[in-house]
Design an enzyme around this catalytic site. Structure first.
Site, mmCIF file in Angstrom:
data_model
loop_
_atom_site.group_PDB
_atom_site.id
_atom_site.type_symbol
_atom_site.label_atom_id
_atom_site.label_comp_id
_atom_site.label_asym_id
_atom_site.label_seq_id
_atom_site.Cartn_x
_atom_site.Cartn_y
_atom_site.Cartn_z
ATOM 1 N N GLY A 1 0.557 5.945 0.629
ATOM 2 C CA GLY A 1 -0.045 6.982 0.940
ATOM 3 C C GLY A 1 1.066 8.129 0.143
ATOM 4 O O GLY A 1 1.515 8.100 0.043
ATOM 5 N N GLN A 2 0.513 9.441 0.584
ATOM 6 C CA GLN A 2 1.021 10.509 0.125
ATOM 7 C C GLN A 2 2.577 11.007 0.603
ATOM 8 O O GLN A 2 3.363 11.099 0.086
ATOM 9 C CB GLN A 2 0.379 12.213 0.964
ATOM 10 N N PHE A 3 2.293 10.806 1.956
ATOM 11 C CA PHE A 3 4.109 10.341 2.904
ATOM 12 C C PHE A 3 4.792 8.741 3.288
ATOM 13 O O PHE A 3 5.864 8.906 3.403
ATOM 14 C CB PHE A 3 3.981 11.708 3.789
ATOM 15 N N ALA A 4 4.187 8.212 2.336
ATOM 16 C CA ALA A 4 4.043 6.584 3.735
ATOM 17 C C ALA A 4 4.604 5.405 2.091
ATOM 18 O O ALA A 4 3.102 6.248 1.112
ATOM 19 C CB ALA A 4 3.544 6.214 4.618
ATOM 20 N N GLY B 1 0.872 -1.039 0.098
ATOM 21 C CA GLY B 1 0.024 -0.234 -0.544
ATOM 22 C C GLY B 1 0.807 1.261 -0.082
ATOM 23 O O GLY B 1 1.704 1.120 -0.258
ATOM 24 N N VAL C 1 3.590 1.609 2.079
ATOM 25 C CA VAL C 1 4.061 -0.112 3.484
ATOM 26 C C VAL C 1 4.420 -1.237 2.771
ATOM 27 O O VAL C 1 3.145 -1.350 1.660
ATOM 28 C CB VAL C 1 2.099 0.375 3.645
ATOM 29 N N LYS D 1 5.824 0.337 7.802
ATOM 30 C CA LYS D 1 4.808 2.082 7.220
ATOM 31 C C LYS D 1 6.375 3.019 7.267
ATOM 32 O O LYS D 1 6.590 2.816 8.468
ATOM 33 C CB LYS D 1 3.921 1.926 7.937
ATOM 34 N N ASP E 1 -9.507 11.381 10.038
ATOM 35 C CA ASP E 1 -9.510 10.957 8.573
ATOM 36 C C ASP E 1 -10.092 9.462 8.666
ATOM 37 O O ASP E 1 -9.597 8.463 8.056
ATOM 38 C CB ASP E 1 -7.992 10.720 8.073
HETATM 39 P P1 ATP Z 1 -2.758 9.318 3.513
HETATM 40 O O1 ATP Z 1 -1.670 9.741 1.830
HETATM 41 O O2 ATP Z 1 -3.890 8.661 2.969
HETATM 42 O O3 ATP Z 1 -2.454 9.604 4.900
HETATM 43 P P2 ATP Z 1 -0.516 7.206 4.291
HETATM 44 O O4 ATP Z 1 0.536 7.775 3.727
HETATM 45 O O5 ATP Z 1 -0.783 8.320 5.884
HETATM 46 O O6 ATP Z 1 -1.434 7.745 3.695
HETATM 47 P P3 ATP Z 1 -0.882 5.267 5.206
HETATM 48 O O7 ATP Z 1 -3.207 5.491 4.768
HETATM 49 O O8 ATP Z 1 -1.165 4.302 6.890
HETATM 50 O O9 ATP Z 1 -0.461 5.470 4.842
HETATM 51 O O10 ATP Z 1 -1.503 3.436 4.726
HETATM 52 C C1 ATP Z 1 -1.379 3.183 3.454
HETATM 53 C C2 ATP Z 1 -1.670 2.275 2.657
HETATM 54 O O11 ATP Z 1 -1.572 0.846 2.844
HETATM 55 C C3 ATP Z 1 -3.373 2.324 3.312
HETATM 56 O O12 ATP Z 1 -4.423 2.479 2.734
HETATM 57 C C4 ATP Z 1 -3.303 0.270 3.322
HETATM 58 O O13 ATP Z 1 -4.187 0.000 2.336
HETATM 59 C C5 ATP Z 1 -1.956 0.107 3.467
HETATM 60 N N1 ATP Z 1 -1.908 -0.182 4.684
HETATM 61 C C6 ATP Z 1 -1.155 1.007 5.859
HETATM 62 N N2 ATP Z 1 -1.492 0.320 7.115
HETATM 63 C C7 ATP Z 1 -1.924 -1.246 6.564
HETATM 64 C C8 ATP Z 1 -2.183 -2.612 7.329
HETATM 65 N N3 ATP Z 1 -1.288 -2.089 8.620
HETATM 66 N N4 ATP Z 1 -1.619 -3.591 7.269
HETATM 67 C C9 ATP Z 1 -1.761 -3.436 5.976
HETATM 68 N N5 ATP Z 1 -1.728 -2.535 4.848
HETATM 69 C C10 ATP Z 1 -1.977 -1.075 5.736
#
Ligand code: ATP
Length: 346
Positions: free
Chosen positions: A22-25, A20, A27, A42, A139
């Protein structure tokens, strides 16, 4: 003070495929070398240059970590470890394998009401734990709610990147979140409270039942205008009267007049499912014992089957006539023959 582990994460974990982002991460699945157990790593990028849009300030990452450390609930993703490799902070989280609720819903034109209630109840239980610690998620949306696995319908709240601790006296006003799900107080730059999450629960409930988004406009501005005017409607094909009552008491502009988590958990729309959920639990309980049942004496098998049916019938009674569910489960479990659990296979 050194907050996070600085040794290379690769010493402790094998880093596997991306699951997975996101914007800054990003996983990735990972495997702990010492135990062979799977986790989710993450990788959160740190901001290198002040003012840069790439990466997060260390204090924002620390806030997410500190909030996750305070939480311990079945419906909230667990944090196990934190590393810092200079460029990224790496959170070792419980691996949630069933995918996002968003993907589960994609292509569906709304869920069965009992299934929607089962999902919303778990979201509320997670929120109840957070709110008891004055933590607001900020969120909540189907992308940040994951299914533990494909079989059971257990949910986990994830992504505490925007979460805050709200204390009486302090005033948090921020523009954050995803347009479709944000509460009017966020758009109006008014103080954020625990009630801000309950607005999102209202939007998610609407979403689950109909497959549609109540305030979504053609542009972000239109969406915000719909939210601040609380401009939405119910079509009667997707929403029962009780569901409409539940949602319309969450989509209330004044946060002080919205249902609290506690009130939601006591709402008739949520409570009507208890007997359904319990009968599911009872059936699962019986199914789980099936391998042991195959060879036990016929007398015990018959007695268990009889008790399961009796309990399900009791629970299916009309609202108001049902008994205490915990008592029912306990009495069912107690009614298993004494030697049921220990009985050797014959
Ligand atoms: P955003 O840009 O929405 O703030 P973010 O960068 O903080 O996102 P997360 O939303 O925590 O990142 O994680 C990104 C994606 O990774 C999630 O939408 C999910 O699909 C996957 N993911 C996150 N945590 C887990 C986990 N514990 N187990 C499995 N997949 C995960």
């Amino acid at each position: 003070m050194k907050q996070f582990k600085s040794e290379p994460i690769e010493m402790d974990y094998i880093i596997a495929e991306e699951i997975g982002s996101g914007q800054f991460a990003t996983v990735r699945r990972c495997i702990e070398r010492s135990s062979g157990k799977e986790f989710a790593a993450k990788f959160v990028r740190k901001k290198r240059i002040i003012g840069s849009r790439r990466g997060l300030l260390l204090e924002d990452i620390e806030r997410e970590v500190n909030i996750l450390k305070k939480l311990n609930h079945d419906n909230i993703v667990k944090l196990f470890n934190v590393y810092d490799n200079g460029n990224e902070v790496i959170l070792i989280l419980e691996l949630v394998k069933g995918g996002e609720l968003f993907d589960y819903l994609a292509g569906k034109e709304g869920l069965e009401e009992t299934q929607a209630i089962a999902f919303i109840k778990q979201i509320l239980l997670g929120l109840d734990h957070m709110h008891s610690k004055n933590i607001v998620h900020l969120d909540l949306k189907p992308e940040n709610i994951m299914l533990l696995d494909k079989e059971t319908q257990r949910l986990k709240l994830i992504d505490f990147g925007l979460s805050r601790v709200v204390n009486t006296g302090s005033d948090i006003r921020e523009i954050l979140g995803t347009p479709e799900f944000v509460a009017p107080e966020i758009i109006n730059y008014e103080p954020i409270t625990l009630a801000t999450d309950l607005w999102s629960v209202g939007v998610i409930t609407y979403n689950l039942l109909s497959g549609a988004s109540p305030f979504l406009g053609d542009t972000k501005q239109e969406t915000f205008a719909n939210i601040t005017a609380v401009d939405y409607f119910f079509d009667s094909t997707h929403f029962s009267d009780l569901a409409q009552h539940f949602i319309s008491n969450l989509l209330v502009k004044d946060g002080r007049k919205r249902l609290t988590v506690d009130q939601c958990l006591q709402h008739d729309w949520i409570k009507q499912n208890d007997s359904y959920l319990l009968s599911e639990t009872v059936i699962q309980l019986a199914n789980n014992y099936q391998p042991q049942l195959i060879n036990i004496k016929a007398r015990n098998r018959w007695k268990l089957a009889y008790e399961v049916i009796k309990t399900c019938t009791r629970l299916a009674r009309p609202a108001g006539q049902e008994e205490n569910h915990h008592e029912s489960i306990n009495s069912l479990v107690n009614s298993f023959p004494n030697d049921f659990y220990n009985e050797k296979q014959v």
